[in-house]
Design a protein around this motif. Structure first.
Motif, PDB file in Angstrom:
ATOM      1  N   TYR A  50     -70.133  59.253  74.769  1.00 22.66           N
ATOM      2  CA  TYR A  50     -71.132  59.706  73.797  1.00 22.66           C
ATOM      3  C   TYR A  50     -71.455  61.170  74.033  1.00 22.66           C
ATOM      4  N   THR A  57     -80.306  62.131  70.283  1.00 21.40           N
ATOM      5  CA  THR A  57     -79.320  61.413  69.482  1.00 21.40           C
ATOM      6  C   THR A  57     -78.014  61.313  70.249  1.00 21.40           C
ATOM      7  N   THR A  94     -74.069  60.076  70.016  1.00 18.93           N
ATOM      8  CA  THR A  94     -73.018  59.799  69.044  1.00 18.93           C
ATOM      9  C   THR A  94     -71.740  59.445  69.791  1.00 18.93           C
ATOM     10  N   CYS A  95     -71.188  58.280  69.510  1.00 16.57           N
ATOM     11  CA  CYS A  95     -69.951  57.842  70.153  1.00 16.57           C
ATOM     12  C   CYS A  95     -68.782  58.677  69.624  1.00 16.57           C
ATOM     13  N   GLU A 129     -67.459  53.439  65.288  1.00 20.16           N
ATOM     14  CA  GLU A 129     -68.502  54.449  65.105  1.00 20.16           C
ATOM     15  C   GLU A 129     -69.808  53.906  65.669  1.00 20.16           C
ATOM     16  N   SER A 130     -70.602  54.806  66.261  1.00 15.65           N
ATOM     17  CA  SER A 130     -71.911  54.397  66.767  1.00 15.65           C
ATOM     18  C   SER A 130     -72.793  55.632  66.931  1.00 15.65           C
ATOM     19  N   THR A 131     -74.009  55.522  66.449  1.00 15.93           N
ATOM     20  CA  THR A 131     -75.018  56.558  66.640  1.00 15.93           C
ATOM     21  C   THR A 131     -76.319  55.870  67.030  1.00 15.93           C
ATOM     22  N   ALA A 147     -80.264  57.016  67.633  1.00 18.62           N
ATOM     23  CA  ALA A 147     -81.195  58.133  67.496  1.00 18.62           C
ATOM     24  C   ALA A 147     -82.605  57.685  67.856  1.00 18.62           C
ATOM     25  N   SER A 206     -80.168  52.696  65.143  1.00 13.29           N
ATOM     26  CA  SER A 206     -78.796  52.637  65.640  1.00 13.29           C
ATOM     27  C   SER A 206     -77.858  52.079  64.576  1.00 13.29           C
TER      28      SER A 206
END
Length: 144
Positions: free
Chosen positions: A67, A77, A79-80, A88-90, A92, A109
């Protein structure tokens, strides 16, 4: 990508303290219940982690993900950028002043996985449960 899974908590601590707790990414229990371990790969000029490698375990799967981390005065935040089982992954975290030295913290998320057969509702349920646990951990640390 689906809509984010969002959870909130009120914390009896000021915004800078809450952001400090979230930014302690080397202690994974402070920000991710599903994280088994994290290794910081890069830091910014303020010494905060900007790239981390995390071993994650959720549902019946374990994977390692990288990340990137971005900061503002009131948000963190993640972010992957690389993972075998995550497309995908976020994640915050956004903190706002709730008055009287308290903070309103929101965690949103999103995640798309590469694993076939994982139902969206099951993934969202796991993400929601994890978010609630994460926020309680942050609350406990920030108020302690």
């Amino acid at each position: 990508m689906s809509a984010p899974v969002t959870r909130t908590v009120e914390i009896a601590a000021p915004v800078p303290r809450v952001i400090e707790v979230i930014s302690d990414l080397e202690n994974t229990d402070r920000w991710a219940n599903e994280a088994k371990q994290a290794k910081v790969q890069e830091h910014d000029e303020q010494g905060r982690p900007t790239t981390i490698a995390v071993t994650l375990g959720a549902l019946t799967f374990t994977t390692t993900a990288t990340y990137t981390v971005a900061y503002t005065d009131s948000s963190v935040t993640l972010t992957c950028v690389d993972a075998k089982l995550i497309r995908e992954s976020t994640i915050a975290y956004t903190a706002s002043d709730a008055g009287d030295g308290n903070t309103h913290l929101e965690m949103a998320s999103t995640m798309e996985v590469t694993v076939k057969g994982v139902p969206r509702w099951g993934l969202e349920r796991a993400m929601g449960s994890s978010a609630e646990k994460n926020l309680q951990s942050i609350k406990k640390d920030a108020e302690g």
